[in-house]
Motif scaffolding. Structure first.
Motif, PDB file in Angstrom:
ATOM      1  N   VAL A  77       0.834  -1.200   0.000  1.00 36.49           N
ATOM      2  CA  VAL A  77       0.000   0.000   0.000  1.00 36.49           C
ATOM      3  C   VAL A  77       0.868   1.250   0.000  1.00 36.49           C
ATOM      4  CG1 VAL A  77      -1.635   1.337   1.393  1.00 36.49           C
ATOM      5  CG2 VAL A  77      -2.003  -1.097   1.031  1.00 36.49           C
ATOM      6  N   GLY A  78       1.945   1.235   0.775  1.00 34.52           N
ATOM      7  CA  GLY A  78       2.860   2.375   0.796  1.00 34.52           C
ATOM      8  C   GLY A  78       3.503   2.631  -0.557  1.00 34.52           C
ATOM      9  N   ALA A  79       3.809   1.566  -1.280  1.00 36.36           N
ATOM     10  CA  ALA A  79       4.400   1.720  -2.612  1.00 36.36           C
ATOM     11  C   ALA A  79       3.375   2.237  -3.616  1.00 36.36           C
ATOM     12  CB  ALA A  79       4.969   0.387  -3.081  1.00 36.36           C
ATOM     13  N   VAL A  80       2.177   1.698  -3.555  1.00 35.24           N
ATOM     14  CA  VAL A  80       1.131   2.083  -4.512  1.00 35.24           C
ATOM     15  C   VAL A  80       0.714   3.542  -4.322  1.00 35.24           C
ATOM     16  CG1 VAL A  80      -1.287   1.650  -5.128  1.00 35.24           C
ATOM     17  CG2 VAL A  80       0.302  -0.248  -4.879  1.00 35.24           C
ATOM     18  N   GLY A  92      16.747  12.738  -4.214  1.00 35.35           N
ATOM     19  CA  GLY A  92      16.855  12.400  -2.800  1.00 35.35           C
ATOM     20  C   GLY A  92      15.574  12.677  -2.036  1.00 35.35           C
ATOM     21  N   VAL A  93      14.929  13.800  -2.332  1.00 37.05           N
ATOM     22  CA  VAL A  93      13.678  14.149  -1.657  1.00 37.05           C
ATOM     23  C   VAL A  93      12.592  13.131  -2.000  1.00 37.05           C
ATOM     24  CG1 VAL A  93      11.806  15.849  -1.585  1.00 37.05           C
ATOM     25  CG2 VAL A  93      14.168  16.593  -1.409  1.00 37.05           C
ATOM     26  N   LEU A  94      12.433  12.830  -3.287  1.00 34.63           N
ATOM     27  CA  LEU A  94      11.399  11.875  -3.699  1.00 34.63           C
ATOM     28  C   LEU A  94      11.681  10.474  -3.160  1.00 34.63           C
ATOM     29  CD1 LEU A  94      10.778  13.003  -7.376  1.00 34.63           C
ATOM     30  CD2 LEU A  94       9.364  13.450  -5.379  1.00 34.63           C
ATOM     31  N   ALA A 110      10.141   6.496   3.299  1.00 34.44           N
ATOM     32  CA  ALA A 110       9.398   6.757   4.542  1.00 34.44           C
ATOM     33  C   ALA A 110       7.990   6.166   4.473  1.00 34.44           C
ATOM     34  CB  ALA A 110       9.332   8.260   4.805  1.00 34.44           C
ATOM     35  N   ALA A 111       7.350   6.274   3.313  1.00 33.30           N
ATOM     36  CA  ALA A 111       6.008   5.704   3.155  1.00 33.30           C
ATOM     37  C   ALA A 111       6.051   4.184   3.261  1.00 33.30           C
ATOM     38  CB  ALA A 111       5.410   6.124   1.814  1.00 33.30           C
ATOM     39  N   CYS A 131      -1.955  10.308   4.052  1.00 39.57           N
ATOM     40  CA  CYS A 131      -0.959  11.283   4.506  1.00 39.57           C
ATOM     41  C   CYS A 131       0.264  11.265   3.601  1.00 39.57           C
ATOM     42  CB  CYS A 131      -0.545  10.991   5.948  1.00 39.57           C
ATOM     43  SG  CYS A 131      -1.872  11.167   7.138  1.00 39.57           S
ATOM     44  N   PHE A 132       0.735  10.073   3.264  1.00 39.54           N
ATOM     45  CA  PHE A 132       1.905   9.983   2.393  1.00 39.54           C
ATOM     46  C   PHE A 132       1.567  10.341   0.950  1.00 39.54           C
ATOM     47  CE2 PHE A 132       3.833   7.623   5.895  1.00 39.54           C
ATOM     48  CZ  PHE A 132       5.040   8.303   5.950  1.00 39.54           C
ATOM     49  N   PHE A 133       0.323  10.131   0.528  1.00 38.72           N
ATOM     50  CA  PHE A 133      -0.088  10.591  -0.794  1.00 38.72           C
ATOM     51  C   PHE A 133       0.030  12.109  -0.864  1.00 38.72           C
ATOM     52  CE2 PHE A 133      -3.277  12.174  -3.756  1.00 38.72           C
ATOM     53  CZ  PHE A 133      -2.918  11.487  -4.906  1.00 38.72           C
ATOM     54  N   GLY A 134      -0.441  12.775   0.173  1.00 38.86           N
ATOM     55  CA  GLY A 134      -0.332  14.231   0.228  1.00 38.86           C
ATOM     56  C   GLY A 134       1.102  14.701   0.296  1.00 38.86           C
ATOM     57  N   LEU A 135       1.915  14.028   1.086  1.00 38.87           N
ATOM     58  CA  LEU A 135       3.320  14.401   1.206  1.00 38.87           C
ATOM     59  C   LEU A 135       4.057  14.184  -0.114  1.00 38.87           C
ATOM     60  CD1 LEU A 135       5.399  15.431   3.222  1.00 38.87           C
ATOM     61  CD2 LEU A 135       5.879  13.067   3.822  1.00 38.87           C
ATOM     62  N   MET A 136       3.775  13.071  -0.796  1.00 36.33           N
ATOM     63  CA  MET A 136       4.403  12.804  -2.087  1.00 36.33           C
ATOM     64  C   MET A 136       3.919  13.798  -3.137  1.00 36.33           C
ATOM     65  SD  MET A 136       6.687  11.093  -3.487  1.00 36.33           S
ATOM     66  CE  MET A 136       7.214   9.605  -4.231  1.00 36.33           C
ATOM     67  N   SER A 137       2.647  14.161  -3.090  1.00 41.33           N
ATOM     68  CA  SER A 137       2.124  15.168  -4.014  1.00 41.33           C
ATOM     69  C   SER A 137       2.796  16.518  -3.800  1.00 41.33           C
ATOM     70  CB  SER A 137       0.614  15.324  -3.854  1.00 41.33           C
ATOM     71  OG  SER A 137      -0.044  14.148  -4.203  1.00 41.33           O
TER      72      SER A 137
END
Length: 92
Positions: free
Chosen positions: A21-24, A46-48, A54-55, A77-83
């Motif tokens: 799920v974290g990868a998807v 590095g940021v991405l 972390a996800a 939360c991680f979707f938002g952070l990655m976005s």
């Protein structure tokens, strides 16, 4: 002993599901912002990569202990952070 083993097997299954799920969750923002990671400078890569790792780690570890939190709360939360990270990379 078998009760303890079956409990760890269940935790392992939730952890693997949390990893998936974290990868998807991290892939759609990359496609949405049309980011090709091979052509990015090291800082942006590095940021991405940091957000992606972390996800994966957070969703997997939390899902193995608290499946609802790891599978339902953390991924958005991680979707938002990655976005946000993809938006920052695309705007540079």
């Amino acid at each position: 002993m078998s009760r303890q083993q079956s409990g760890s097997e269940v935790n392992s299954k939730w952890g693997k599901l949390g990893l998936a799920v974290g990868a998807v969750v991290c892939v759609p923002p990359l496609k949405l912002f049309s980011i090709k990671s091979q052509s990015l400078p090291a800082l942006e890569q590095g940021v991405l990569t940091g957000v992606f790792v972390a996800a994966l780690v957070s969703c997997s570890l939390v899902a193995s202990r608290r499946p609802l939190v790891g599978l339902l709360v953390l991924p958005p939360c991680f979707f938002g952070l990655m976005s946000l990270a993809c938006w920052w990379v695309a705007s540079r």
